[in-house]
Design a protein around this motif. Structure first.
Motif, PDB file in Angstrom:
ATOM      1  N   LEU A 146       0.860  -1.181   0.000  1.00 24.14           N
ATOM      2  CA  LEU A 146       0.000   0.000   0.000  1.00 24.14           C
ATOM      3  C   LEU A 146       0.898   1.232   0.000  1.00 24.14           C
ATOM      4  O   LEU A 146       1.646   1.444   0.950  1.00 24.14           O
ATOM      5  CB  LEU A 146      -0.892   0.017   1.239  1.00 24.14           C
ATOM      6  N   MET A 147       0.816   2.010  -1.056  1.00 30.53           N
ATOM      7  CA  MET A 147       1.660   3.198  -1.152  1.00 30.53           C
ATOM      8  C   MET A 147       0.837   4.451  -0.903  1.00 30.53           C
ATOM      9  O   MET A 147      -0.308   4.552  -1.362  1.00 30.53           O
ATOM     10  CB  MET A 147       2.329   3.298  -2.527  1.00 30.53           C
ATOM     11  N   HIS A 148       1.448   5.424  -0.203  1.00 30.57           N
ATOM     12  CA  HIS A 148       0.782   6.702   0.000  1.00 30.57           C
ATOM     13  C   HIS A 148       0.907   7.539  -1.263  1.00 30.57           C
ATOM     14  O   HIS A 148       2.006   7.739  -1.798  1.00 30.57           O
ATOM     15  CB  HIS A 148       1.403   7.465   1.164  1.00 30.57           C
ATOM     16  N   SER A 149      -0.217   8.034  -1.746  1.00 30.29           N
ATOM     17  CA  SER A 149      -0.221   8.926  -2.908  1.00 30.29           C
ATOM     18  C   SER A 149      -1.492   9.755  -2.865  1.00 30.29           C
ATOM     19  O   SER A 149      -2.405   9.484  -2.071  1.00 30.29           O
ATOM     20  CB  SER A 149      -0.148   8.135  -4.226  1.00 30.29           C
ATOM     21  N   ARG A 150      -1.533  10.750  -3.730  1.00 31.78           N
ATOM     22  CA  ARG A 150      -2.733  11.564  -3.893  1.00 31.78           C
ATOM     23  C   ARG A 150      -2.954  11.768  -5.380  1.00 31.78           C
ATOM     24  O   ARG A 150      -2.001  11.916  -6.149  1.00 31.78           O
ATOM     25  CB  ARG A 150      -2.570  12.930  -3.210  1.00 31.78           C
ATOM     26  N   GLY A 151      -4.219  11.799  -5.791  1.00 31.62           N
ATOM     27  CA  GLY A 151      -4.536  12.066  -7.184  1.00 31.62           C
ATOM     28  C   GLY A 151      -4.019  10.989  -8.107  1.00 31.62           C
ATOM     29  O   GLY A 151      -3.979   9.802  -7.778  1.00 31.62           O
ATOM     30  N   ASP A 152      -3.599  11.415  -9.313  1.00 32.48           N
ATOM     31  CA  ASP A 152      -3.038  10.502 -10.297  1.00 32.48           C
ATOM     32  C   ASP A 152      -1.807  11.151 -10.916  1.00 32.48           C
ATOM     33  O   ASP A 152      -1.340  12.200 -10.433  1.00 32.48           O
ATOM     34  CB  ASP A 152      -4.067  10.130 -11.369  1.00 32.48           C
ATOM     35  N   SER A 153      -1.264  10.558 -11.971  1.00 30.05           N
ATOM     36  CA  SER A 153      -0.022  11.080 -12.557  1.00 30.05           C
ATOM     37  C   SER A 153      -0.163  12.516 -13.036  1.00 30.05           C
ATOM     38  O   SER A 153       0.808  13.284 -12.988  1.00 30.05           O
ATOM     39  CB  SER A 153       0.402  10.181 -13.723  1.00 30.05           C
ATOM     40  N   SER A 203      -2.334  14.843 -11.791  1.00 31.50           N
ATOM     41  CA  SER A 203      -2.752  15.817 -10.781  1.00 31.50           C
ATOM     42  C   SER A 203      -1.880  15.846  -9.532  1.00 31.50           C
ATOM     43  O   SER A 203      -1.974  16.781  -8.731  1.00 31.50           O
ATOM     44  CB  SER A 203      -4.201  15.540 -10.354  1.00 31.50           C
ATOM     45  N   MET A 204      -1.012  14.837  -9.334  1.00 30.22           N
ATOM     46  CA  MET A 204      -0.355  14.709  -8.025  1.00 30.22           C
ATOM     47  C   MET A 204       0.552  15.871  -7.666  1.00 30.22           C
ATOM     48  O   MET A 204       0.639  16.249  -6.492  1.00 30.22           O
ATOM     49  CB  MET A 204       0.412  13.386  -7.943  1.00 30.22           C
ATOM     50  N   ASP A 205       1.227  16.467  -8.641  1.00 24.42           N
ATOM     51  CA  ASP A 205       2.139  17.560  -8.299  1.00 24.42           C
ATOM     52  C   ASP A 205       1.400  18.748  -7.677  1.00 24.42           C
ATOM     53  O   ASP A 205       1.981  19.488  -6.880  1.00 24.42           O
ATOM     54  CB  ASP A 205       2.909  18.019  -9.542  1.00 24.42           C
ATOM     55  N   GLY A 206       0.142  18.915  -8.020  1.00 23.46           N
ATOM     56  CA  GLY A 206      -0.641  20.009  -7.458  1.00 23.46           C
ATOM     57  C   GLY A 206      -1.253  19.688  -6.108  1.00 23.46           C
ATOM     58  O   GLY A 206      -1.928  20.545  -5.518  1.00 23.46           O
ATOM     59  N   LEU A 207      -1.016  18.471  -5.619  1.00 22.73           N
ATOM     60  CA  LEU A 207      -1.619  18.041  -4.353  1.00 22.73           C
ATOM     61  C   LEU A 207      -0.587  17.881  -3.251  1.00 22.73           C
ATOM     62  O   LEU A 207      -0.868  17.277  -2.216  1.00 22.73           O
ATOM     63  CB  LEU A 207      -2.364  16.714  -4.563  1.00 22.73           C
ATOM     64  N   ALA A 208       0.605  18.430  -3.463  1.00 22.22           N
ATOM     65  CA  ALA A 208       1.690  18.314  -2.469  1.00 22.22           C
ATOM     66  C   ALA A 208       1.556  19.404  -1.414  1.00 22.22           C
ATOM     67  O   ALA A 208       2.401  20.297  -1.296  1.00 22.22           O
ATOM     68  CB  ALA A 208       3.039  18.387  -3.174  1.00 22.22           C
ATOM     69  N   ARG A 209       0.505  19.326  -0.629  1.00 21.66           N
ATOM     70  CA  ARG A 209       0.235  20.303   0.422  1.00 21.66           C
ATOM     71  C   ARG A 209       0.045  19.565   1.743  1.00 21.66           C
ATOM     72  O   ARG A 209      -0.870  18.742   1.875  1.00 21.66           O
ATOM     73  CB  ARG A 209      -1.016  21.119   0.078  1.00 21.66           C
ATOM     74  N   TYR A 210       0.912  19.855   2.694  1.00 20.66           N
ATOM     75  CA  TYR A 210       0.877  19.173   3.991  1.00 20.66           C
ATOM     76  C   TYR A 210       1.160  20.168   5.107  1.00 20.66           C
ATOM     77  O   TYR A 210       1.947  21.093   4.924  1.00 20.66           O
ATOM     78  CB  TYR A 210       1.943  18.065   4.060  1.00 20.66           C
ATOM     79  N   GLY A 211       0.549  19.919   6.249  1.00 18.68           N
ATOM     80  CA  GLY A 211       0.965  20.629   7.445  1.00 18.68           C
ATOM     81  C   GLY A 211       2.157  19.936   8.063  1.00 18.68           C
ATOM     82  O   GLY A 211       3.190  20.543   8.323  1.00 18.68           O
ATOM     83  N   ARG A 257       1.522   9.000   7.594  1.00 17.95           N
ATOM     84  CA  ARG A 257       1.186   7.930   8.546  1.00 17.95           C
ATOM     85  C   ARG A 257      -0.322   7.735   8.618  1.00 17.95           C
ATOM     86  O   ARG A 257      -0.826   6.609   8.559  1.00 17.95           O
ATOM     87  CB  ARG A 257       1.738   8.280   9.927  1.00 17.95           C
ATOM     88  N   GLN A 258      -1.060   8.829   8.762  1.00 12.38           N
ATOM     89  CA  GLN A 258      -2.510   8.722   8.866  1.00 12.38           C
ATOM     90  C   GLN A 258      -3.113   8.160   7.583  1.00 12.38           C
ATOM     91  O   GLN A 258      -4.038   7.334   7.624  1.00 12.38           O
ATOM     92  CB  GLN A 258      -3.119  10.097   9.172  1.00 12.38           C
ATOM     93  N   GLY A 259      -2.591   8.574   6.431  1.00 10.66           N
ATOM     94  CA  GLY A 259      -3.087   8.050   5.170  1.00 10.66           C
ATOM     95  C   GLY A 259      -2.859   6.552   5.037  1.00 10.66           C
ATOM     96  O   GLY A 259      -3.737   5.810   4.546  1.00 10.66           O
ATOM     97  N   LEU A 260      -1.701   6.077   5.471  1.00 10.23           N
ATOM     98  CA  LEU A 260      -1.413   4.648   5.392  1.00 10.23           C
ATOM     99  C   LEU A 260      -2.253   3.858   6.392  1.00 10.23           C
ATOM    100  O   LEU A 260      -2.691   2.734   6.091  1.00 10.23           O
ATOM    101  CB  LEU A 260       0.078   4.406   5.616  1.00 10.23           C
ATOM    102  N   LEU A 261      -2.478   4.418   7.563  1.00 10.34           N
ATOM    103  CA  LEU A 261      -3.357   3.747   8.523  1.00 10.34           C
ATOM    104  C   LEU A 261      -4.779   3.623   7.971  1.00 10.34           C
ATOM    105  O   LEU A 261      -5.425   2.574   8.102  1.00 10.34           O
ATOM    106  CB  LEU A 261      -3.370   4.513   9.842  1.00 10.34           C
ATOM    107  N   GLN A 262      -5.262   4.685   7.333  1.00 10.21           N
ATOM    108  CA  GLN A 262      -6.605   4.632   6.751  1.00 10.21           C
ATOM    109  C   GLN A 262      -6.667   3.628   5.606  1.00 10.21           C
ATOM    110  O   GLN A 262      -7.638   2.863   5.483  1.00 10.21           O
ATOM    111  CB  GLN A 262      -7.000   6.025   6.256  1.00 10.21           C
ATOM    112  N   GLU A 316      11.421  19.173  -0.412  1.00  7.26           N
ATOM    113  CA  GLU A 316      11.524  19.321   1.036  1.00  7.26           C
ATOM    114  C   GLU A 316      10.622  18.344   1.774  1.00  7.26           C
ATOM    115  O   GLU A 316      10.979  17.833   2.845  1.00  7.26           O
ATOM    116  CB  GLU A 316      11.203  20.764   1.440  1.00  7.26           C
ATOM    117  N   GLN A 317       9.469  18.064   1.219  1.00  5.90           N
ATOM    118  CA  GLN A 317       8.574  17.097   1.851  1.00  5.90           C
ATOM    119  C   GLN A 317       9.159  15.685   1.802  1.00  5.90           C
ATOM    120  O   GLN A 317       9.060  14.929   2.782  1.00  5.90           O
ATOM    121  CB  GLN A 317       7.201  17.147   1.180  1.00  5.90           C
TER     122      GLN A 317
END
Length: 278
Positions: A137-144, A146-154, A161-166, A194-195
């Motif tokens: 199970l890999m953590h990712s967002r969106g698809d190939s 859209s993913m670069d525009g979804l690199a937003r994290y606090g 961690r939370q994404g992988l647990l879910q 940086e992320q």
């Protein structure tokens, strides 16, 4: 057929990347013929790969998705040829389509490696449950696209961690057993330089959850950014440094293109671990 499970904890495993696509970011078109794929599989196994990861759909940023029918046209001839030539090899299929994974398992694959962690095709989780096979199970967002525009994290470590647990909870609800699960933090997938670095510094937080951790840094953009090296195949030593850090932080498998050098890195890093056998 080999044992589909590795002795987690004994040593760090190495997964060799075998791209069967014409457009992968660092070796597209090199192994998209069955005979070339068999030769590369032979080399990776001789260099010490524990598992071969076959992919017939590029997941690089901006890649075009070809769909399961075309993916299978690329995958099955190579998979069957490698299985015939190397019946002892452990084979993983890098796909987020359940029909592709199902056909691959029927043709002799052992693992499913899903960059979407079941998000793109929930039927893949039910398939893995029925097959009882290891499931990455890999953590990712969106698809190939859209993913670069979804690199937003606090806090990227906490949110991964939370994404992988879910994702694990969803897989378990579909019938997957806990011992089937492997986590991949998804370096480079909806994460900027940086992320990615922050995530690598905090891998121990993920490893502490007790799920075997697979890390795939090989030749990625963030390494090129740090090294100011635009050529993916010239990023070996940056990849090696990341692999050593990943092992120190608790990774149990490395997914790489350059198997031979990374096997040496892994063996040495294993010997240096504080919990290494005396």
């Amino acid at each position: 057929m080999g044992d589909p499970r590795l002795p987690w904890g004994a040593r760090t495993g190495v997964m060799g990347v075998l791209n069967l696509t014409p457009d992968s970011f660092s070796d597209g078109g090199r192994f998209d013929r069955p005979e070339a794929a068999v030769c590369q599989a032979r080399l990776l196994l001789a260099q010490g790969a524990d598992v071969l990861d076959l992919g017939a759909q590029s997941t690089r940023p901006g890649a075009e998705e070809v769909g399961p029918t075309r993916e299978l046209e690329r995958l099955l001839p190579a998979l069957k040829a490698i299985r015939a030539a190397h019946p002892e090899a452990l084979l993983s299929i890098d796909t987020f389509h359940a029909p592709v994974a199902e056909a691959a398992l029927a043709a002799g694959a052992h693992w499913i490696n899903d960059v979407s962690a079941g998000r793109r095709d929930p039927a893949l989780l039910r398939l893995a449950a029925a097959a009882g096979c290891p499931l990455v199970l890999m953590h990712s967002r969106g698809d190939s696209r859209s993913m670069d525009g979804l690199a937003r994290y606090g806090d990227v470590v906490s949110e991964v961690r939370q994404g992988l647990l879910q994702a694990s909870d969803t897989a378990l609800a579909a019938g997957v057993r806990p011992e089937q699960l492997i986590w991949d933090p998804g370096l480079g997938f909806a994460k900027d330089t940086e992320q990615n670095l922050a995530l690598l510094r905090g891998l121990a937080v993920l490893a502490a959850e007790g799920v075997p951790l697979l890390v795939g840094p090989s030749r990625k953009r963030f390494i090129g950014a740090v090294l100011e090296e635009p050529r993916p195949r010239a990023r070996l030593w940056g990849t090696a440094a990341v692999c050593s850090q990943a092992i120190a932080q608790g990774a149990r498998m490395l997914r790489v293109h350059d198997v031979g050098p990374i096997v040496q890195i892994a063996r040495m890093a294993d010997a240096l671990r504080s919990d290494a056998p005396a």
